[in-house]
Design a protein around this motif. Structure first.
Motif, short mmCIF file in Angstrom:
data_model
loop_
_atom_site.label_atom_id
_atom_site.label_comp_id
_atom_site.label_asym_id
_atom_site.label_seq_id
_atom_site.Cartn_x
_atom_site.Cartn_y
_atom_site.Cartn_z
N HIS A 107 36.08 43.12 38.17
CA HIS A 107 34.87 42.38 37.78
C HIS A 107 33.74 42.58 38.80
O HIS A 107 32.57 42.64 38.43
CB HIS A 107 35.21 40.90 37.62
N GLU A 108 34.13 42.67 40.06
CA GLU A 108 33.13 42.92 41.11
C GLU A 108 32.50 44.30 40.90
O GLU A 108 31.28 44.46 41.00
CB GLU A 108 33.80 42.83 42.48
N ALA A 109 33.34 45.30 40.60
CA ALA A 109 32.83 46.65 40.36
C ALA A 109 31.96 46.69 39.12
O ALA A 109 30.93 47.38 39.08
CB ALA A 109 34.00 47.63 40.24
N GLY A 163 30.22 52.83 32.22
CA GLY A 163 31.18 52.10 31.39
C GLY A 163 32.46 52.88 31.20
O GLY A 163 33.56 52.34 31.33
N GLU A 164 32.33 54.17 30.90
CA GLU A 164 33.52 55.01 30.72
C GLU A 164 34.32 55.08 32.02
O GLU A 164 35.55 55.01 32.02
CB GLU A 164 33.10 56.41 30.28
N GLY A 206 40.79 49.77 33.43
CA GLY A 206 41.49 49.41 32.20
C GLY A 206 40.81 48.34 31.37
O GLY A 206 41.48 47.64 30.60
N PHE A 207 39.50 48.17 31.51
CA PHE A 207 38.79 47.22 30.66
C PHE A 207 39.00 47.59 29.19
O PHE A 207 39.04 48.78 28.83
CB PHE A 207 37.28 47.23 30.95
N GLU A 224 35.57 45.00 24.46
CA GLU A 224 35.08 43.89 25.30
C GLU A 224 33.99 44.37 26.23
O GLU A 224 32.98 43.68 26.43
CB GLU A 224 36.25 43.30 26.10
N HIS A 225 34.17 45.56 26.81
CA HIS A 225 33.15 46.07 27.73
C HIS A 225 31.85 46.39 26.98
O HIS A 225 30.76 46.11 27.48
CB HIS A 225 33.64 47.31 28.46
N GLU A 226 31.96 46.96 25.80
CA GLU A 226 30.76 47.26 25.01
C GLU A 226 30.01 45.98 24.65
O GLU A 226 28.77 45.95 24.66
CB GLU A 226 31.15 48.04 23.77
#
Length: 327
Positions: free
Chosen positions: A153-155, A201-202, A209-210, A214-216
């Motif tokens: 989450h920090e990254a 994002g990739e 492992g997001f 959810e990341h999008e």
């Protein structure tokens, strides 16, 4: 909308004894004072923890809401210096210093607010904290989300939120825009921003492992927040201090390195690095210093000393090419 907040008391931070009494009786504490001020609040926190220990109070968690790498460890170490050596370890086992990822954006406040204590903030209220640093029981707090993979989450904050802001700042400044939301709507800037967030994002998904969906959704929400006209965030503010923001582990070069390490070509991120290297606002000391160093030392040495990019590296060549093309 205006939301009145009641039940608030204030204690002067320099009144160590009074602060210690408050800390001795509270269920949870937090800091949001700025990284540079942490050494100044550490003595009062230490006094409060010592008082809790003497009264056999339950463990206390101090949420460290600072924009600083390993802020929880930094504050813990600062507090430890002010604890008596013979009880230091026992006291620290009863104190947690969970770091938080602070992402809520605060607009520029009016010089003379209608009310002295009024503050305007966006509606966003998610606060991930490091679950592994919690000691004992943490009270339920709306928006506070203990997470086990805190480094991820920090990254994501650094390489999505901060990197995205930097993109709007440097490219927006280059295109002559005043506000970040103007740059966001630009047919020149927006495609590059989208490409940057696609690359980082990739890389984040591959490294941590997001969940892709959810990341999008996270990125879509972030872009909607960037478009908030009420924030009034300027391209200058988003771009200022380029020497720090071009650091080897920071939002731009750090993002490019993460892309490299995960097999993603950082073509768009490199464009932003090049724009940052050309940021030349006379109103920003860091920008003035950066341009002076490029003139006097040359781009190659600046890339090495500021960005940690060594001559001959593929990433170095990409940045040099992008820099020349923007000249």
């Amino acid at each position: 909308c205006d939301i009145p907040i009641s039940g608030v008391r204030a204690v002067h931070g320099k009144d160590v004894a009074h602060v210690a009494e408050e800390l001795a009786a509270c269920e949870v504490a937090c800091t949001a004072v700025g990284a540079g001020a942490l050494p100044h609040v550490a003595p009062a926190i230490a006094a409060g923890l010592l008082l809790r220990y003497s009264r056999e109070a339950p463990p206390l968690n101090i949420l460290v809401c600072e924009n600083l790498h390993e802020a929880g460890k930094v504050l813990r170490d600062l507090v430890a210096r002010h604890l008596p050596a013979d009880r230091r370890d026992d006291i620290l086992t009863r104190a947690g210093f969970p770091q938080a990822v602070v992402s809520r954006m605060v607009p520029i406040q009016p010089a003379v607010p209608p009310e002295p204590l009024m503050i305007r903030v966006e509606a966003y209220k998610r606060l991930p904290i490091d679950a592994s640093a919690i000691v004992g029981r943490l009270p339920d707090i709306v928006g506070v989300e203990p997470v086990t993979n805190f480094a991820a989450h920090e990254a994501r904050k650094l390489f999505t939120h901060n990197c995205g802001h930097a993109t709007l700042g440097y490219l927006g400044w280059e295109q002559g825009y005043t506000y970040g939301y103007e740059a966001l709507a630009s047919p020149v800037v927006r495609p590059i921003l989208d490409a940057v967030l696609s690359e980082t994002g990739e890389a984040l998904i591959r490294r941590f492992g997001f969940d892709r969906s959810e990341h999008e959704a996270h990125v879509a929400d972030l872009l909607e927040r960037f478009a908030n006209v009420e924030l009034g965030d300027t391209c200058f503010r988003l771009a200022r201090d380029p020497i720090r923001k071009l650091g080897p582990q920071d939002r731009l070069v750090g993002a490019a390195r993460l892309c490299e390490e995960t097999g993603v070509e950082p073509a768009a991120v490199v464009q932003v690095i090049a724009a940052a290297l050309r940021f030349d606002s006379p109103d920003d000391h860091s920008a003035v210093e950066l341009q002076k160093r490029i003139r006097e030392e040359g781009l190659s040495l600046v890339l090495r000393t500021v960005c940690g990019l060594e001559p001959g590296e593929n990433l170095t060549r990409m940045v040099e090419d992008a820099y020349r093309k923007r000249g």
